[in-house]
Design a protein around this motif. Structure first.
Motif, PDB file in Angstrom:
ATOM      1  N   ASP A 139     -28.230   9.786 -51.598  1.00 18.23           N
ATOM      2  CA  ASP A 139     -27.701  10.350 -50.356  1.00 18.23           C
ATOM      3  C   ASP A 139     -28.299   9.650 -49.132  1.00 18.23           C
ATOM      4  N   ARG A 140     -29.573   9.325 -49.211  1.00 19.38           N
ATOM      5  CA  ARG A 140     -30.224   8.673 -48.076  1.00 19.38           C
ATOM      6  C   ARG A 140     -29.621   7.283 -47.835  1.00 19.38           C
ATOM      7  N   ARG A 141     -29.414   6.542 -48.911  1.00 18.62           N
ATOM      8  CA  ARG A 141     -28.873   5.189 -48.750  1.00 18.62           C
ATOM      9  C   ARG A 141     -27.419   5.212 -48.292  1.00 18.62           C
ATOM     10  N   LEU A 142     -26.654   6.169 -48.754  1.00 23.60           N
ATOM     11  CA  LEU A 142     -25.277   6.280 -48.288  1.00 23.60           C
ATOM     12  C   LEU A 142     -25.217   6.728 -46.830  1.00 23.60           C
ATOM     13  N   GLU A 143     -26.134   7.592 -46.415  1.00 25.19           N
ATOM     14  CA  GLU A 143     -26.188   7.985 -45.012  1.00 25.19           C
ATOM     15  C   GLU A 143     -26.487   6.780 -44.126  1.00 25.19           C
ATOM     16  N   ARG A 144     -27.338   5.905 -44.619  1.00 28.34           N
ATOM     17  CA  ARG A 144     -27.653   4.702 -43.840  1.00 28.34           C
ATOM     18  C   ARG A 144     -26.411   3.823 -43.680  1.00 28.34           C
ATOM     19  N   VAL A 145     -25.622   3.680 -44.749  1.00 29.77           N
ATOM     20  CA  VAL A 145     -24.387   2.892 -44.647  1.00 29.77           C
ATOM     21  C   VAL A 145     -23.448   3.528 -43.633  1.00 29.77           C
ATOM     22  N   ASN A 146     -23.308   4.857 -43.672  1.00 26.02           N
ATOM     23  CA  ASN A 146     -22.471   5.546 -42.697  1.00 26.02           C
ATOM     24  C   ASN A 146     -22.994   5.369 -41.282  1.00 26.02           C
ATOM     25  N   ASP A 147     -24.304   5.434 -41.112  1.00 30.70           N
ATOM     26  CA  ASP A 147     -24.885   5.239 -39.783  1.00 30.70           C
ATOM     27  C   ASP A 147     -24.657   3.821 -39.261  1.00 30.70           C
ATOM     28  N   LEU A 195     -14.258  -1.432 -40.710  1.00 32.81           N
ATOM     29  CA  LEU A 195     -14.699  -2.028 -41.974  1.00 32.81           C
ATOM     30  C   LEU A 195     -14.291  -1.203 -43.190  1.00 32.81           C
ATOM     31  N   SER A 196     -13.318  -0.312 -43.043  1.00 32.85           N
ATOM     32  CA  SER A 196     -12.946   0.570 -44.146  1.00 32.85           C
ATOM     33  C   SER A 196     -12.407  -0.186 -45.355  1.00 32.85           C
ATOM     34  N   ALA A 197     -11.919  -1.415 -45.160  1.00 28.62           N
ATOM     35  CA  ALA A 197     -11.387  -2.186 -46.277  1.00 28.62           C
ATOM     36  C   ALA A 197     -12.476  -2.822 -47.127  1.00 28.62           C
ATOM     37  N   ILE A 198     -13.733  -2.700 -46.700  1.00 29.55           N
ATOM     38  CA  ILE A 198     -14.806  -3.393 -47.411  1.00 29.55           C
ATOM     39  C   ILE A 198     -16.102  -2.583 -47.499  1.00 29.55           C
ATOM     40  N   ALA A 199     -16.295  -1.614 -46.608  1.00 32.28           N
ATOM     41  CA  ALA A 199     -17.559  -0.877 -46.560  1.00 32.28           C
ATOM     42  C   ALA A 199     -17.764   0.025 -47.776  1.00 32.28           C
ATOM     43  N   LYS A 200     -16.687   0.595 -48.304  1.00 34.31           N
ATOM     44  CA  LYS A 200     -16.817   1.452 -49.480  1.00 34.31           C
ATOM     45  C   LYS A 200     -17.328   0.653 -50.676  1.00 34.31           C
ATOM     46  N   GLY A 201     -16.814  -0.566 -50.822  1.00 33.72           N
ATOM     47  CA  GLY A 201     -17.308  -1.443 -51.873  1.00 33.72           C
ATOM     48  C   GLY A 201     -18.760  -1.816 -51.655  1.00 33.72           C
ATOM     49  N   PHE A 202     -19.127  -2.045 -50.391  1.00 32.91           N
ATOM     50  CA  PHE A 202     -20.529  -2.346 -50.091  1.00 32.91           C
ATOM     51  C   PHE A 202     -21.420  -1.169 -50.479  1.00 32.91           C
ATOM     52  N   GLY A 203     -20.993   0.051 -50.164  1.00 37.37           N
ATOM     53  CA  GLY A 203     -21.773   1.228 -50.549  1.00 37.37           C
ATOM     54  C   GLY A 203     -21.948   1.330 -52.053  1.00 37.37           C
ATOM     55  N   THR A 204     -20.913   0.990 -52.800  1.00 35.82           N
ATOM     56  CA  THR A 204     -21.006   0.986 -54.260  1.00 35.82           C
ATOM     57  C   THR A 204     -22.047  -0.018 -54.729  1.00 35.82           C
ATOM     58  N   ASP A 205     -22.063  -1.201 -54.117  1.00 35.68           N
ATOM     59  CA  ASP A 205     -23.081  -2.206 -54.445  1.00 35.68           C
ATOM     60  C   ASP A 205     -24.485  -1.710 -54.106  1.00 35.68           C
ATOM     61  N   ASN A 225     -28.102   0.734 -67.647  1.00 35.32           N
ATOM     62  CA  ASN A 225     -26.809   1.281 -68.068  1.00 35.32           C
ATOM     63  C   ASN A 225     -26.374   2.368 -67.089  1.00 35.32           C
ATOM     64  N   TYR A 226     -25.336   2.086 -66.322  1.00 33.01           N
ATOM     65  CA  TYR A 226     -24.884   3.057 -65.323  1.00 33.01           C
ATOM     66  C   TYR A 226     -23.476   2.727 -64.859  1.00 33.01           C
ATOM     67  N   LEU A 227     -22.853   3.708 -64.241  1.00 34.22           N
ATOM     68  CA  LEU A 227     -21.566   3.529 -63.567  1.00 34.22           C
ATOM     69  C   LEU A 227     -21.658   4.182 -62.203  1.00 34.22           C
ATOM     70  N   VAL A 228     -21.295   3.434 -61.174  1.00 36.73           N
ATOM     71  CA  VAL A 228     -21.271   3.937 -59.803  1.00 36.73           C
ATOM     72  C   VAL A 228     -19.840   3.902 -59.305  1.00 36.73           C
ATOM     73  N   GLU A 229     -19.375   4.987 -58.715  1.00 34.58           N
ATOM     74  CA  GLU A 229     -18.031   5.033 -58.152  1.00 34.58           C
ATOM     75  C   GLU A 229     -18.065   5.680 -56.779  1.00 34.58           C
ATOM     76  N   HIS A 274     -14.734  -8.200 -60.076  1.00 31.29           N
ATOM     77  CA  HIS A 274     -15.606  -9.187 -59.427  1.00 31.29           C
ATOM     78  C   HIS A 274     -17.051  -8.688 -59.541  1.00 31.29           C
ATOM     79  N   PRO A 275     -18.034  -9.574 -59.548  1.00 32.33           N
ATOM     80  CA  PRO A 275     -19.427  -9.103 -59.596  1.00 32.33           C
ATOM     81  C   PRO A 275     -19.814  -8.222 -58.423  1.00 32.33           C
ATOM     82  N   SER A 276     -19.237  -8.458 -57.258  1.00 30.05           N
ATOM     83  CA  SER A 276     -19.539  -7.674 -56.060  1.00 30.05           C
ATOM     84  C   SER A 276     -18.404  -6.710 -55.760  1.00 30.05           C
ATOM     85  N   CYS A 277     -18.718  -5.428 -55.621  1.00 34.50           N
ATOM     86  CA  CYS A 277     -17.677  -4.464 -55.283  1.00 34.50           C
ATOM     87  C   CYS A 277     -17.217  -4.654 -53.844  1.00 34.50           C
ATOM     88  N   MET A 278     -18.108  -5.084 -52.974  1.00 38.05           N
ATOM     89  CA  MET A 278     -17.714  -5.359 -51.594  1.00 38.05           C
ATOM     90  C   MET A 278     -16.624  -6.420 -51.553  1.00 38.05           C
TER      91      MET A 278
END
Length: 344
Positions: free
Chosen positions: A62-70, A179-189, A202-206, A288-292
């Protein structure tokens, strides 16, 4: 010169997770953490983590996602992006390293895709009735279109990095970046890299349909992802894929539209014409290797249309899967690099 899109190391028509069919051994412990972010949801499955770490991991996610939103939210008036959009001159505007990284990727992708991805087209989206403004009562005139297009364009946006830090600048004060076309992918990364830092393999992030996977699921099987079948409902499976340690992003054009003056208007803008796309490509899935990068490419390839998208993917060795609307239903096309990911 190496291709940026094929060498980056790091909703509509969504991909979603499928359960494994046959476990290869004893089921491992798995945490499933969920929450809200970026106007949508996130879902994180961490194999090998037990409940004793749930609070610690959830709080840091949650903290890291808040930073992306900020940094990058257009809905937060005090975000870096919102403050840059209000910045009224061409003087350098200091930003965080992450923000500069995402804008740099956007500019690179914009150049390589012939401006099919353009993070400055927000005023055009609004003009055509897909933003906060009311939908127009008639098709915008060529004069209206020209006036709005004059306030857009990647050529007006620049990133500068020096010993003192990272800066953005714009050559016209009205430039508006979204940046809505790319920021969500960046958050996933961001979340994927955090889990790797913590020693999880071993994990899955969505985040809202953008996914990145590593290793295997709790049953010891590869993560299996379903590409959604276009249609009025949700959840029908078009194709099952297993993508190794990669990300998946899908962009589609079959839900967010309306009709005006007898024309079907898509929410996806062609930055070159300034108008909604008019071809029949309904869904683009990118591995792709990068979700962004996958996120940005999915939007750009949707703008291109089927033939251009396939040619671009073959040129840059990209793994893409396309669904194109025809009179008989949806035609499937895929690049050579995508075929290895197909499952049943």
């Amino acid at each position: 010169m190496k291709s940026y899109v094929s060498n980056w190391l790091a909703p509509l028509g969504l991909a979603f997770l499928l359960a494994a069919c046959k476990p290869s051994g004893p089921e491992q412990a798995q945490l499933h953490l969920t929450g809200n972010t970026m106007g949508t949801y996130y879902s994180v499955k961490v194999v090998g983590a037990d409940e004793s770490r749930a609070r610690e991991l959830q709080d840091e996610i949650d903290r890291r996602l808040e930073r992306v939103n900020d940094q990058m939210s257009t809905y937060r008036e005090d975000s870096e992006l919102s403050r840059f959009n209000r910045h009224g001159d061409d003087s350098p505007f200091p930003v965080s390293a992450d923000f500069a990284k995402v804008v740099t990727a956007s500019l690179q992708l914009g150049r390589q895709t012939g401006k099919a991805l353009d993070v400055t087209v927000g005023p055009l989206v609004n003009l055509w009735g897909f933003g906060p403004d009311a939908r127009p009562s008639r098709i915008p005139s060529e004069q209206q279109l020209a006036e709005v297009r004059a306030r857009t364009g990647l050529q007006h946006l620049a990133v500068k990095v020096d010993a003192e830090g990272e800066y953005l600048s714009k050559t016209i004060p009205e430039l508006y970046v979204d940046l809505s076309a790319i920021a969500k992918g960046f958050g996933t990364d961001v979340l994927s890299e955090y889990l790797a830092e913590e020693g999880f393999a071993n994990y899955l992030v969505e985040i809202g349909g953008d996914l990145r996977v590593s290793g295997t699921n709790a049953q010891g099987q590869p993560w299996r992802i379903a590409v959604e079948k276009p249609g009025p409902g949700m959840g029908a499976v078009q194709q099952v894929i297993a993508v190794d340690n990669n990300a998946v992003a899908t962009s589609g054009d079959y839900r967010n539209y309306y009709e005006l003056d007898g024309k079907r208007l898509s929410h996806t803008m062609d930055p070159v014409t300034g108008k909604p796309i008019s071809h029949q490509l309904a869904s683009v899935t990118v591995v792709h290797p990068s979700c962004m990068i996958a996120d940005g490419l999915a939007t750009a390839l949707t703008v291109m249309g089927t033939e251009r998208a396939l040619a671009f993917a073959e040129e840059h060795r990209l793994a893409i899967y396309l669904l194109t609307k025809t009179d008989e239903g949806f035609r499937v096309d895929m690049s050579s690099a995508f075929k290895k990911y197909l499952r049943g």
